[in-house]
Design an enzyme around this catalytic site. Sequence first.
Site, PDB file in Angstrom:
ATOM      1  N   ASP A 150       0.829  -1.399  -0.207  1.00 18.32           N
ATOM      2  CA  ASP A 150      -0.064   0.100  -0.047  1.00 18.32           C
ATOM      3  C   ASP A 150       0.761   1.042   0.041  1.00 18.32           C
ATOM      4  OD1 ASP A 150      -2.434   1.168  -0.040  1.00 18.32           O
ATOM      5  OD2 ASP A 150      -3.317  -0.224   1.619  1.00 18.32           O
ATOM      6  N   ASP A 205      -9.815   3.593  -3.833  1.00 20.70           N
ATOM      7  CA  ASP A 205     -10.447   2.446  -3.228  1.00 20.70           C
ATOM      8  C   ASP A 205     -11.926   2.370  -4.027  1.00 20.70           C
ATOM      9  OD1 ASP A 205      -8.540   1.488  -1.861  1.00 20.70           O
ATOM     10  OD2 ASP A 205      -9.374   1.775   0.052  1.00 20.70           O
TER      11      ASP A 205
END
Length: 395
Positions: A150, A205
């Site tokens: 990430d 996202d």
Amino acid sequence: MKIKFLLIVLVFGFATKSIAQKFENLAPTPPMGWNSWNSFECEGVNETVIKEMADAMVEKGLRAAGYEYIVIDDCWQIGRDDNGYIIVDKDKFPSGIKSLADYVHSKGLKFGIYSDAGTKTCAGRPGSKGFEMQDAETYAKWGVDYLKYDWCFTEGQEAIASYTLMRDALYKAGRPIVFSLCEWGENKPWEWGKEVGHLWRTTLDIDMNGRYDGNIWGNLIGWSDLVDMQVGLEKYAGPGHWNDPDMLAVGNNDMPENEARAHFSMWSMLAAPLMAGNDLRTMNATDQHILTHKGLLEVNQDVLGKQGFKIVDLGNFEIWQKPLSNGDVAICFFNRDIATKTYEVDWTKINIKDFSAEDVYQIKDLWADKMMGNTGEKIAIEVPSRDVIVYRLSK
């Protein structure tokens, strides 16, 4: 002295080059699997859940359909020891990650894990910055097959350098691991990701609600908005390097069947990685059918490795094409509107790339699983509200 110095530089350069690369031949088609975040986030993930998901992946037919990765997302780690090695949250994973990976492998599946290029993960757990080699060694020792990496808490960091650092650490550790760059598309990873990872996020996202709201699905970044963000990126994708518009929302928060079918169809057309995020244990028959649909999975996993692209845009009605092996073509009629769309298909006039009017293709409706004649004739179709029709054309 100059000759000696040059030799040192050359030797060092060759040595660096020998480790400065990613593992090849790990993702010839888009990776397929399951990730814990969408259903369990931080609080709900634990050892029991992961084992039960591995069991369900086998029992519900996902493994047989091609899904292979079970990936723990954030919140499995809790600190570092005096030597900088990551410490597992024993409350959540009392048997340790190595034991869990062994269990997943015993099911004929592969095991994935999560970390972050910054000082912390997105949930505030320890990130990998400054500890790349320790983490890569640990993952190799545990038997990890897939790493989602990430981009939280990376203030001041340079994306290419940060991801390359972990790529090299993974390669040096010696275990082939699929490297998923979760960089959110901020630094255009499609332009440099091919040399660094096997897939890269192109967006923020996905909205897990996945519900229809006005003329846009979802209220954060709906999945159809993510489709729009893939336009023009098809040239960057191919075997071993894939654009990733984020995980699937099928089966989450009561996503309606039509939207789930359209969502899954577009991810298949985009040659997107297929990472399910629903609770496989309680998955209903409709979502199971969508996620394991043989015809759409064959489109997604086609060995030619071409990402689909838009060929007609009529506002809320679009036509997409995906070239397939053996000269086949997938065509998706994507109705984004709240009303049914009636459309007459003239195969010679919808701008199909490399399509010749002299060639006649047999038409198969993939969702209906039936033959529909051939491209020598016009056909009238009705695409239901917020749904798709997907045809496979074969010479």
